[in-house]
Design an enzyme around this catalytic site. Structure first.
Site, mmCIF file in Angstrom:
data_model
loop_
_atom_site.group_PDB
_atom_site.id
_atom_site.type_symbol
_atom_site.label_atom_id
_atom_site.label_comp_id
_atom_site.label_asym_id
_atom_site.label_seq_id
_atom_site.Cartn_x
_atom_site.Cartn_y
_atom_site.Cartn_z
ATOM 1 N N HIS A 33 3.031 -2.053 7.641
ATOM 2 C CA HIS A 33 2.845 -2.901 6.467
ATOM 3 C C HIS A 33 3.290 -2.240 5.170
ATOM 4 C CE1 HIS A 33 0.718 -5.118 3.311
ATOM 5 N NE2 HIS A 33 0.878 -6.146 4.119
ATOM 6 N N GLU A 45 -2.206 7.056 20.805
ATOM 7 C CA GLU A 45 -1.947 6.778 19.397
ATOM 8 C C GLU A 45 -3.312 6.674 18.732
ATOM 9 O OE1 GLU A 45 0.932 3.824 18.285
ATOM 10 O OE2 GLU A 45 0.057 3.640 16.276
ATOM 11 N N HIS A 73 3.682 -13.422 14.945
ATOM 12 C CA HIS A 73 4.841 -12.879 14.219
ATOM 13 C C HIS A 73 6.027 -12.662 15.168
ATOM 14 C CE1 HIS A 73 2.658 -9.286 15.451
ATOM 15 N NE2 HIS A 73 1.847 -9.262 14.415
ATOM 16 N N ASP A 82 6.624 -5.807 12.661
ATOM 17 C CA ASP A 82 5.937 -7.093 12.881
ATOM 18 C C ASP A 82 5.945 -7.989 11.649
ATOM 19 O OD1 ASP A 82 5.246 -6.292 15.419
ATOM 20 O OD2 ASP A 82 3.175 -5.776 14.903
ATOM 21 N N HIS A 83 5.695 -7.377 10.481
ATOM 22 C CA HIS A 83 5.496 -8.233 9.311
ATOM 23 C C HIS A 83 6.785 -8.786 8.728
ATOM 24 C CE1 HIS A 83 1.344 -7.969 9.759
ATOM 25 N NE2 HIS A 83 1.294 -6.660 9.581
ATOM 26 N N THR A 89 -5.296 -7.834 11.619
ATOM 27 C CA THR A 89 -4.440 -6.823 12.220
ATOM 28 C C THR A 89 -5.277 -6.128 13.291
ATOM 29 O OG1 THR A 89 -3.146 -4.826 11.784
ATOM 30 C CG2 THR A 89 -5.058 -5.177 10.381
ATOM 31 N N THR A 90 -4.684 -5.187 14.024
ATOM 32 C CA THR A 90 -5.417 -4.539 15.113
ATOM 33 C C THR A 90 -6.514 -3.665 14.501
ATOM 34 O OG1 THR A 90 -3.315 -4.499 16.249
ATOM 35 C CG2 THR A 90 -5.100 -3.295 17.273
ATOM 36 N N GLU A 144 4.052 -2.922 21.765
ATOM 37 C CA GLU A 144 2.581 -3.000 21.809
ATOM 38 C C GLU A 144 2.174 -4.289 22.500
ATOM 39 O OE1 GLU A 144 0.727 -2.812 18.024
ATOM 40 O OE2 GLU A 144 1.897 -1.094 17.390
HETATM 41 N N1 PXP Z 1 0.132 1.327 15.380
HETATM 42 C C1 PXP Z 1 -0.435 0.288 16.034
HETATM 43 C C2 PXP Z 1 -0.834 0.492 17.472
HETATM 44 C C3 PXP Z 1 -0.634 -0.954 15.405
HETATM 45 O O1 PXP Z 1 -1.191 -1.978 16.081
HETATM 46 C C4 PXP Z 1 -0.190 -1.108 14.070
HETATM 47 C C5 PXP Z 1 -0.339 -2.424 13.385
HETATM 48 O O2 PXP Z 1 -1.674 -2.713 13.259
HETATM 49 C C6 PXP Z 1 0.400 -0.004 13.430
HETATM 50 C C7 PXP Z 1 0.546 1.197 14.104
HETATM 51 C C8 PXP Z 1 0.911 -0.099 12.017
HETATM 52 O O3 PXP Z 1 -0.132 -0.320 11.133
HETATM 53 P P1 PXP Z 1 0.206 -0.641 9.616
HETATM 54 O O4 PXP Z 1 0.901 -1.961 9.594
HETATM 55 O O5 PXP Z 1 -1.145 -0.676 8.970
HETATM 56 O O6 PXP Z 1 1.082 0.465 9.120
#
Ligand code: PXP
Length: 245
Positions: free
Chosen positions: A220, A158, A57, A9-10, A107-108, A77
């Site tokens: 991230h 998850e 994003h 995503d990022h 973020t989520t 997602e």
């Molecule tokens: N899993 C889910 C369901 C997410 O929504 C996210 C992003 O928030 C991630 C994994 C990855 O998280 P991060 O970017 O903190 O590694």
């Protein structure tokens, strides 16, 4: 071996920072599809993207291109809305992870409240399951949420590892115990155990003590590390830690 899913995503966040209103004909960069290709070539097992309602994003076109490139390794997602369900049923990615969505969050931030929304989630999961899509629920490690996932016939939970990633050293053992017990419960209920959120090279070794882990989804920190060492090396560095289990 535990599998690594890379959340890209990022990468799209970086592109959108410059090209959100792009009109001048230059190719917007960086390209999430090119990044997905690199991650998979470096040994990542799957690619995760979150198509958010506000499209901050990842864009629809990115997901369609990823579907053409690596549908069988794509974890999409989504919030459980009719429009997103329709999108997923047309694309048919390998896996759909239902997540909560809040426009004001960075973020989520938390897990889906599957126990509370069990009746509205039921037809969504039925349709995803009927389409042959692996259905995952992003949940806080709470026993009633895992029960709800089982009642909903989700294939995967998850576990939201934010409680562990954000914990002080003193709080960390208790958060790990919670995650362990949620993983045990899911396994007893024959649900696949994935986990993610806030995972980094430094906190991964402790998290690997969780039983029954199938896939870790990491975004991230892996992309941040990639800015310094390159994407190929970053994926390999995370895989090297994960494979120590
Ligand atoms: N899993 C889910 C369901 C997410 O929504 C996210 C992003 O928030 C991630 C994994 C990855 O998280 P991060 O970017 O903190 O590694």
């Amino acid at each position: 071996m535990i599998r690594l899913g890379v959340n890209i995503d990022h990468l799209a966040t970086l592109r959108q920072a410059r090209y959100r209103n792009h009109t001048n004909g230059a190719s917007p960069e960086p390209d999430p599809v090119a990044a997905a290709r690199l991650c998979l070539a470096a040994g990542a097992h799957s690619i995760t993207v979150h198509l958010r309602e506000d499209r901050r994003h990842i864009q629809d076109e990115d997901v369609l291109r990823l579907g053409r490139e690596c549908r069988e390794k794509l974890n999409l997602e989504l919030a459980a809305t009719p429009a997103m369900l329709d999108f997923a049923l047309r694309l048919k990615p390998a896996e759909v992870c239902l997540v909560p969505e809040n426009r004001t969050e960075v973020t989520t931030e938390g897990g889906l409240d599957a126990a509370r929304h069990i009746e509205s989630l039921r037809p969504v999961i039925q349709q995803l399951n009927a389409a042959g899509i692996l259905t995952s629920l992003f949940l806080s490690p709470e026993p009633h949420q895992i029960e709800a996932a089982s009642a909903l016939h989700a294939h995967v939970v998850e576990l939201h590892t934010g409680c562990f990633a954000d914990a002080t050293p003193a709080q960390r053992p208790a958060t790990l115990e919670k995650l362990k017990s949620a993983a045990e419960q899911s396994h007893r209920l024959k649900i696949q155990v994935n986990a993610g959120h806030g995972l980094r090279l430094s906190n991964l070794p402790a998290l690997l003590s969780l039983p029954h882990l199938h896939t870790l989804n990491i975004g991230h920190s892996l992309l941040s590390h990639a800015i310094i060492v390159g994407l190929d090396r970053s994926v390999r560095d995370f895989l090297a830690v994960i494979s120590q289990k």
